[in-house]
Design a protein around this motif. Structure first.
Motif, mmCIF file in Angstrom:
data_model
loop_
_atom_site.group_PDB
_atom_site.id
_atom_site.type_symbol
_atom_site.label_atom_id
_atom_site.label_comp_id
_atom_site.label_asym_id
_atom_site.label_seq_id
_atom_site.Cartn_x
_atom_site.Cartn_y
_atom_site.Cartn_z
ATOM 1 N N THR A 97 0.854 13.339 -0.288
ATOM 2 C CA THR A 97 1.879 13.341 -1.324
ATOM 3 C C THR A 97 1.337 13.920 -2.624
ATOM 4 O OG1 THR A 97 3.509 11.975 -2.492
ATOM 5 C CG2 THR A 97 1.354 10.977 -2.071
ATOM 6 N N GLU A 98 2.230 14.487 -3.421
ATOM 7 C CA GLU A 98 1.822 14.981 -4.730
ATOM 8 C C GLU A 98 1.791 13.835 -5.746
ATOM 9 O OE1 GLU A 98 3.972 18.462 -5.981
ATOM 10 O OE2 GLU A 98 3.672 19.431 -4.047
ATOM 11 N N ARG A 99 2.771 12.934 -5.646
ATOM 12 C CA ARG A 99 2.831 11.800 -6.579
ATOM 13 C C ARG A 99 2.964 10.502 -5.810
ATOM 14 N NH1 ARG A 99 7.333 14.379 -8.900
ATOM 15 N NH2 ARG A 99 6.522 16.368 -9.522
ATOM 16 N N LEU A 100 2.122 9.529 -6.163
ATOM 17 C CA LEU A 100 2.099 8.247 -5.471
ATOM 18 C C LEU A 100 2.233 7.113 -6.468
ATOM 19 C CD1 LEU A 100 1.547 6.519 -2.908
ATOM 20 C CD2 LEU A 100 -0.893 6.781 -3.404
ATOM 21 N N SER A 101 3.146 6.186 -6.179
ATOM 22 C CA SER A 101 3.330 4.988 -6.985
ATOM 23 C C SER A 101 3.288 3.796 -6.031
ATOM 24 C CB SER A 101 4.688 5.045 -7.700
ATOM 25 O OG SER A 101 4.963 3.826 -8.338
ATOM 26 N N VAL A 102 2.433 2.806 -6.335
ATOM 27 C CA VAL A 102 2.257 1.661 -5.447
ATOM 28 C C VAL A 102 2.420 0.368 -6.237
ATOM 29 C CG1 VAL A 102 0.698 0.508 -3.827
ATOM 30 C CG2 VAL A 102 0.607 2.998 -4.070
ATOM 31 N N GLU A 103 3.371 -0.477 -5.811
ATOM 32 C CA GLU A 103 3.533 -1.784 -6.436
ATOM 33 C C GLU A 103 2.465 -2.736 -5.904
ATOM 34 O OE1 GLU A 103 7.397 -3.516 -5.864
ATOM 35 O OE2 GLU A 103 8.340 -2.123 -7.265
ATOM 36 N N GLU A 104 2.075 -3.680 -6.739
ATOM 37 C CA GLU A 104 1.119 -4.700 -6.321
ATOM 38 C C GLU A 104 1.699 -5.464 -5.145
ATOM 39 O OE1 GLU A 104 -1.113 -8.619 -8.150
ATOM 40 O OE2 GLU A 104 -0.187 -7.184 -9.505
ATOM 41 N N ASN A 147 7.185 12.992 -3.595
ATOM 42 C CA ASN A 147 7.129 11.749 -4.374
ATOM 43 C C ASN A 147 7.185 10.564 -3.427
ATOM 44 O OD1 ASN A 147 7.369 13.100 -6.930
ATOM 45 N ND2 ASN A 147 9.531 13.372 -6.477
ATOM 46 N N LEU A 148 6.216 9.664 -3.524
ATOM 47 C CA LEU A 148 6.183 8.463 -2.686
ATOM 48 C C LEU A 148 6.088 7.236 -3.573
ATOM 49 C CD1 LEU A 148 6.013 7.053 0.065
ATOM 50 C CD2 LEU A 148 3.539 7.458 0.014
ATOM 51 N N ASN A 149 7.030 6.314 -3.383
ATOM 52 C CA ASN A 149 7.053 5.065 -4.133
ATOM 53 C C ASN A 149 6.984 3.937 -3.119
ATOM 54 O OD1 ASN A 149 7.809 2.755 -5.585
ATOM 55 N ND2 ASN A 149 9.172 3.900 -6.913
ATOM 56 N N LEU A 150 5.876 3.187 -3.134
ATOM 57 C CA LEU A 150 5.696 2.073 -2.205
ATOM 58 C C LEU A 150 5.995 0.767 -2.919
ATOM 59 C CD1 LEU A 150 2.400 3.188 -0.438
ATOM 60 C CD2 LEU A 150 4.755 3.536 0.323
ATOM 61 N N LYS A 151 6.978 0.034 -2.414
ATOM 62 C CA LYS A 151 7.348 -1.260 -2.968
ATOM 63 C C LYS A 151 6.387 -2.329 -2.462
ATOM 64 C CE LYS A 151 10.859 -0.368 -5.369
ATOM 65 N NZ LYS A 151 10.625 -0.225 -6.788
ATOM 66 N N LYS A 152 6.425 -3.506 -3.056
ATOM 67 C CA LYS A 152 5.465 -4.562 -2.720
ATOM 68 C C LYS A 152 5.535 -5.005 -1.264
ATOM 69 C CE LYS A 152 8.461 -8.225 -4.444
ATOM 70 N NZ LYS A 152 8.613 -9.261 -5.446
ATOM 71 N N THR A 153 6.669 -4.787 -0.590
ATOM 72 C CA THR A 153 6.804 -5.189 0.814
ATOM 73 C C THR A 153 6.408 -4.081 1.787
ATOM 74 O OG1 THR A 153 9.123 -4.532 0.725
ATOM 75 C CG2 THR A 153 8.627 -6.873 0.337
ATOM 76 N N ALA A 154 6.010 -2.913 1.277
ATOM 77 C CA ALA A 154 5.639 -1.772 2.136
ATOM 78 C C ALA A 154 4.359 -2.060 2.904
ATOM 79 C CB ALA A 154 5.477 -0.509 1.298
ATOM 80 N N ARG A 155 4.339 -1.612 4.158
ATOM 81 C CA ARG A 155 3.169 -1.730 5.021
ATOM 82 C C ARG A 155 2.966 -0.370 5.678
ATOM 83 N NH1 ARG A 155 3.090 -5.334 2.089
ATOM 84 N NH2 ARG A 155 3.347 -7.536 2.514
ATOM 85 N N ILE A 156 1.905 0.339 5.265
ATOM 86 C CA ILE A 156 1.645 1.687 5.759
ATOM 87 C C ILE A 156 0.312 1.713 6.488
ATOM 88 C CG2 ILE A 156 1.429 4.122 5.149
ATOM 89 C CD1 ILE A 156 4.121 2.907 4.303
ATOM 90 N N LYS A 157 0.320 2.270 7.698
ATOM 91 C CA LYS A 157 -0.907 2.433 8.478
ATOM 92 C C LYS A 157 -0.899 3.860 9.000
ATOM 93 C CE LYS A 157 -3.507 0.438 12.289
ATOM 94 N NZ LYS A 157 -3.535 -0.600 13.326
ATOM 95 N N GLY A 158 -1.841 4.684 8.511
ATOM 96 C CA GLY A 158 -1.891 6.069 8.968
ATOM 97 C C GLY A 158 -2.320 7.011 7.866
ATOM 98 N N GLU A 159 -1.670 8.165 7.792
ATOM 99 C CA GLU A 159 -2.022 9.194 6.824
ATOM 100 C C GLU A 159 -0.883 9.408 5.836
ATOM 101 O OE1 GLU A 159 -4.533 12.524 9.013
ATOM 102 O OE2 GLU A 159 -2.617 12.141 10.029
ATOM 103 N N MET A 218 5.003 7.295 -12.924
ATOM 104 C CA MET A 218 5.803 6.516 -12.002
ATOM 105 C C MET A 218 6.968 7.366 -11.508
ATOM 106 S SD MET A 218 7.387 2.803 -12.644
ATOM 107 C CE MET A 218 8.301 2.001 -11.398
ATOM 108 N N VAL A 219 7.271 7.276 -10.240
ATOM 109 C CA VAL A 219 8.362 8.022 -9.644
ATOM 110 C C VAL A 219 9.663 7.310 -9.969
ATOM 111 C CG1 VAL A 219 9.328 8.872 -7.487
ATOM 112 C CG2 VAL A 219 6.860 8.756 -7.783
ATOM 113 N N ALA A 220 10.628 8.033 -10.475
ATOM 114 C CA ALA A 220 11.896 7.426 -10.858
ATOM 115 C C ALA A 220 12.906 7.538 -9.722
ATOM 116 C CB ALA A 220 12.434 8.102 -12.108
#
Length: 126
Positions: free
Chosen positions: A93-100, A78-90, A1-3
């Motif tokens: 990243t070396e490290r990815l963290s995605v919340e439900e 480092n990429l940390n996506l919170k539950k409200t994130a909306r990503i469309k595209g490419e 997890m990315v801190a």
């Protein structure tokens, strides 16, 4: 997890408020919180895209914490996506963290060495 530590106003080098709509290229040092709208490029060190933030274009930073919307290309270490994130595209990243609850649509390259997008020649060969 990315801190990512909780930011205080002293931690931020800049803040782009929700009432700002920008077009073009924006480069920044240090840590910036982005709540506005941008069509273009955003590049820097550490970026927080708040729930109200919307970017159409390219985003590149060492660290990105995203709770908003991005349509285009994300390149970071480092990429940390919170539950409200909306990503469309490419995403590259070396490290990815995605919340439900976060939504991703597009191509994802994660892991060591994935931070460098493929060249146009490599894209044509695949």
């Amino acid at each position: 997890m990315v801190a990512f530590k909780k930011e205080t106003s002293g931690d931020l080098n800049g803040y782009i408020g929700s009432s700002l709509k920008l077009e073009g290229k924006l480069f920044f040092p240090g840590k910036v919180r982005f709540e506005g709208e941008l069509q273009g490029e955003l590049r820097g060190e550490s970026l927080i895209i708040g729930e109200g933030g919307k970017i159409v274009g390219e985003v590149e930073a060492e660290e990105i914490l995203c709770a908003g919307q991005v349509e285009g290309k994300l390149v970071c270490k480092n990429l940390n996506l919170k539950k409200t994130a909306r990503i469309k595209g490419e995403i590259f990243t070396e490290r990815l963290s995605v919340e439900e609850g976060a939504r991703l649509e597009g191509q994802i390259r994660a892991g060591e060495g994935a931070r460098t997008p493929p060249s146009e020649a490599e894209k044509g060969a695949s």
